[in-house]
Motif scaffolding. Sequence first.
Motif, short mmCIF file in Angstrom:
data_model
loop_
_atom_site.label_atom_id
_atom_site.label_comp_id
_atom_site.label_asym_id
_atom_site.label_seq_id
_atom_site.Cartn_x
_atom_site.Cartn_y
_atom_site.Cartn_z
N ILE A 168 55.99 75.34 -1.37
CA ILE A 168 55.07 76.26 -0.71
C ILE A 168 55.89 77.22 0.14
O ILE A 168 57.01 76.90 0.56
N SER A 169 55.35 78.40 0.37
CA SER A 169 56.08 79.43 1.10
C SER A 169 56.21 79.07 2.58
O SER A 169 55.34 78.42 3.17
N VAL A 170 57.29 79.54 3.19
CA VAL A 170 57.49 79.33 4.63
C VAL A 170 56.43 80.04 5.45
O VAL A 170 56.25 79.74 6.63
N HIS A 171 55.72 80.98 4.84
CA HIS A 171 54.70 81.73 5.58
C HIS A 171 53.31 81.08 5.50
O HIS A 171 52.36 81.58 6.10
N ALA A 172 53.20 79.99 4.77
CA ALA A 172 51.90 79.34 4.60
C ALA A 172 51.51 78.60 5.88
O ALA A 172 52.32 78.35 6.77
N THR A 173 50.21 78.26 5.96
CA THR A 173 49.72 77.47 7.08
C THR A 173 49.82 76.00 6.74
O THR A 173 49.91 75.60 5.58
N ALA A 174 49.78 75.18 7.78
CA ALA A 174 49.81 73.74 7.58
C ALA A 174 48.58 73.29 6.81
O ALA A 174 48.63 72.35 6.01
N GLN A 175 47.46 73.97 7.05
CA GLN A 175 46.23 73.63 6.31
C GLN A 175 46.42 73.85 4.81
O GLN A 175 46.07 73.01 3.99
N GLU A 176 47.03 74.98 4.43
CA GLU A 176 47.28 75.26 3.02
C GLU A 176 48.22 74.22 2.42
O GLU A 176 48.05 73.79 1.28
N ALA A 177 49.21 73.80 3.20
CA ALA A 177 50.16 72.79 2.71
C ALA A 177 49.45 71.46 2.45
O ALA A 177 49.66 70.83 1.41
N LEU A 178 48.61 71.03 3.40
CA LEU A 178 47.92 69.76 3.23
C LEU A 178 46.96 69.80 2.06
O LEU A 178 46.87 68.86 1.27
N LEU A 179 46.23 70.91 1.90
CA LEU A 179 45.31 71.04 0.77
C LEU A 179 46.07 71.02 -0.55
O LEU A 179 45.62 70.44 -1.54
N THR A 195 37.64 88.84 12.72
CA THR A 195 36.32 88.25 12.49
C THR A 195 36.16 87.02 13.35
O THR A 195 37.06 86.17 13.41
N ALA A 196 35.02 86.94 14.02
CA ALA A 196 34.77 85.80 14.91
C ALA A 196 33.38 85.24 14.67
O ALA A 196 32.46 85.94 14.26
N GLU A 197 33.28 83.95 14.91
CA GLU A 197 31.99 83.27 14.88
C GLU A 197 31.51 83.20 16.33
O GLU A 197 32.17 82.59 17.18
N VAL A 198 30.39 83.85 16.61
CA VAL A 198 29.91 84.00 18.00
C VAL A 198 28.64 83.20 18.19
O VAL A 198 27.69 83.30 17.39
N SER A 199 28.60 82.41 19.24
CA SER A 199 27.39 81.70 19.65
C SER A 199 27.08 82.09 21.09
O SER A 199 27.99 82.35 21.88
N THR A 200 25.80 82.16 21.42
CA THR A 200 25.42 82.53 22.79
C THR A 200 24.41 81.53 23.34
O THR A 200 23.69 80.87 22.59
N ASP A 222 41.12 70.75 8.92
CA ASP A 222 40.47 71.67 9.86
C ASP A 222 41.25 71.77 11.16
O ASP A 222 41.34 72.83 11.78
N LEU A 223 41.85 70.66 11.61
CA LEU A 223 42.61 70.68 12.86
C LEU A 223 43.84 71.57 12.77
O LEU A 223 44.30 72.11 13.75
N MET A 224 44.34 71.74 11.54
CA MET A 224 45.60 72.46 11.37
C MET A 224 45.43 73.88 10.89
O MET A 224 46.36 74.49 10.39
N ARG A 225 44.23 74.43 11.02
CA ARG A 225 44.00 75.77 10.50
C ARG A 225 44.94 76.79 11.14
O ARG A 225 45.37 77.75 10.53
N GLU A 249 41.24 84.04 9.42
CA GLU A 249 42.00 83.40 8.33
C GLU A 249 41.06 82.66 7.38
O GLU A 249 41.24 82.69 6.16
N GLN A 250 40.05 82.01 7.94
CA GLN A 250 39.10 81.28 7.10
C GLN A 250 38.35 82.22 6.17
O GLN A 250 38.19 81.95 4.97
N THR A 251 37.88 83.36 6.69
CA THR A 251 37.14 84.31 5.85
C THR A 251 38.04 84.93 4.79
O THR A 251 37.60 85.19 3.67
N GLU A 252 39.33 85.14 5.13
CA GLU A 252 40.26 85.67 4.14
C GLU A 252 40.48 84.67 3.01
O GLU A 252 40.52 85.04 1.83
N LEU A 253 40.60 83.38 3.36
CA LEU A 253 40.75 82.36 2.32
C LEU A 253 39.52 82.28 1.43
O LEU A 253 39.62 82.13 0.20
N GLU A 254 38.34 82.38 2.05
CA GLU A 254 37.10 82.34 1.27
C GLU A 254 37.03 83.54 0.32
O GLU A 254 36.60 83.42 -0.82
#
Length: 778
Positions: free
Chosen positions: A208-219, A366-371, A127-130, A391-396
């Motif tokens: 893994i592709s050079v375009h991947a995220t660190a999160q994808e690499a760790l998973l 896309t954003a997660e909004v809290s008020t 999660d830290l590396m998303r 990015e999270q919603t795209e992965l889902e």
Amino acid sequence: MLENSVIEVCNRSVVRVTPSTPIAVAIRAMSDMHTTSVVVCEHGTPAGILTARDLPRLFDSHTDLSIPIEQVMAQPVTTCHGDITLLDALDTMLDKGIRHIPVVNHELQIEGIVSESDIMDSLGSADLMRSQKVVEIMKAKVITLTSEATFAEVMEIFLSKRIGSLVITAADLPVGIITERDLPRLISEHTAPETSAEQIMNRPVIAISVHATAQEALLKMHHAHIHHLLVTDAAGQLKGIITRSCFFHDLGRYLIRKLVSAERRVKALSLLQEEYLPTIENFYLEATENAPYGMLVCKWDTIIYANNSALHMFGHQRKRDLVGSPVETLFDSDVFTDEVDHMLAHEPAISSKTIKLCRQDGSAFTAEVSTTIIAYEGEAATLLTLKDITEQTELEERFRQAQKMEAVGTLAGGIAHDFNNMLAGITANIFLAKRQITDNPDVRQKLTDVETLSFKAAEIVAQLLTFSRKGEVQMKPLAMVPFVKEALKLASIAIPANIRLCSGITDDPLTILGDATQLHQIMINLLNNGRDALSATADPEMHLALAAFVPDEAFQRQHALPAPAAAYAHLSITDNGSGIAPADREKLFEPFFTTKADGEGTGLGLAMVYGAVRSHGGIIDLESSQGHGSTFHIYLPLLEEAAHENDLQTGAELIEGNGEMILLVDDDVRILSATRQMLESMGYRVVTAGNGEEAVALFESNIGRIALVIADIVMPLMGGIEAVIRMKHARAVPALFTTGYGINQSFINDTRIDQSHVIMKPVHPSVLSQRISELLHS
């Protein structure tokens, strides 16, 4: 999470030995337990440690492995108590440059061992590396060695470079890897110094592709249970390597220590006296300004404060560009609902509402909004906390799409099985009808047409089975020219009449070694891709060309071909459509990447094409001009000598029987009846059974008379494979297996039988007669 105790996350399965233990025994224990360290204990207390990183030193100095481990272990060993925090363990590792710490109780008895990986996993590092990219944390300088190098050279590199892994290459491409985790096994197996790296390396390499995220690499590393991951570009060229230490040091040192510093600072500030209140206020203002999530304060539907993350999120450089703007300009007009109005009108707080927002350039995210309602300068205001989860919603969504594709594959497999069984019954009855009608050529011709259409339908079912075959590839010599002509006829059905489809195909057969199903998918996907690109073109046109191609030196250099083929079959598909934007070309062959609108594409078509071309040892090229069209070039290696297939052809001669007895087994009564009559008409005697148990009983009662068994593989009570194995315990008998499923389904691809004796339903009578004759006379 940083305040959790070490004892909660440490590994209790410690490889421990006594000081008098021979080195060879310790190394063998490391190999058997698949670990990289062994703790030397005296009366239960750690006295030293030996790790995989020490083994090259022992190998280089020709250390006698029969001597006690106490003579070579690292001592004294750094230990920690189980009740210290992860924070303290983390600081110790970073400060001392170590990767393992034995954990002891208050009597100094060993309880376990904690490593870098244990700490990173417990902190939720994925999660830290998303937002981290692979290229930001990978090691760009990779130590490589050719596959011809010896084990002695491998150990010399490990010793001199102090590395955890060594990439093995052939023709400048990565083909294997040797890691420090392999060293205990290699040494304990007494690997000879002259042994080549190719013989001991791990293969295939996982990249893994050079375009991947660190999160994808760790998973990916988690799922593959590996500690080293290669980073490559689209051409397969090595660009870097990622290890667990990359995450621990590059991410851990930078990000976790920042969190640690903030936590400690907050604790210290909470103890300050009231006279330091201005300092505390400045700290909170700084923390708010530099928070990793966006923060907006809204009053009277106007933005009156924005922190730095909010500016970046919406694409602004200066605060005055955002502050003072109406808040509704940030929201996508399609989602600006009463709920949002209530959120901005000091209504009850909203927690984790997912909303589409607009950047300055008009693009949406896309954003997660809290008020929450706060007091701002003595009056009520709304604080919006924004977290970009695009990015999270795209992965889902990609995961949901993959699940849909798997469900489609399962459904396709079941439908194909039932359809093939029906076709088997139809073709058998057509054969019988043709045998009985000898004086009416018109009727016989019509039956032949129906038979031909039935086997064409079977070919379509074979294409449907590609969804459930899990990557089955059947490479055979294949003439591209007749194949492309036939495939073009089928594919043109999906091309609208307003698109002019032209072709230029050579007369040479152009024989390659290929899988017909994959090649058909290549054509279908590229033609469909061109069709979609022509949706807004006034005079749409597509052109397919197929010709021989001899590569020159420039072509070989461009594609970095270590061993190019002497000649290729060159297939090109051109359209005069919209073309492809330069920014999209680099990602074009990545899975799930698509430029089409939601619901119009899966992003798998061109990825499938790329994978299929590579599996054939081929090359794919793209020429495109935005607004003017695109051309995809496919180059497939030609066989140097056109191989002549020995496969049985449907038009081959029917071979009659000579009264031999065949045991026919199938759970479908209609197929059983039709096939029995077909075999009897060929001159065989036939006994039938509806399942494996019944077949075994029939075989035992006719043990000296049955010459051949033909059995369906999947049946209730007992399948065909198990039944034939039981029969062979009584007497050796040749067997032919039939199935309506794909040949490589897991329950069919049984190592106990010869796969060449498995045939797909429906099977042409002449092919069946030849297979029977072969088995009877082999």
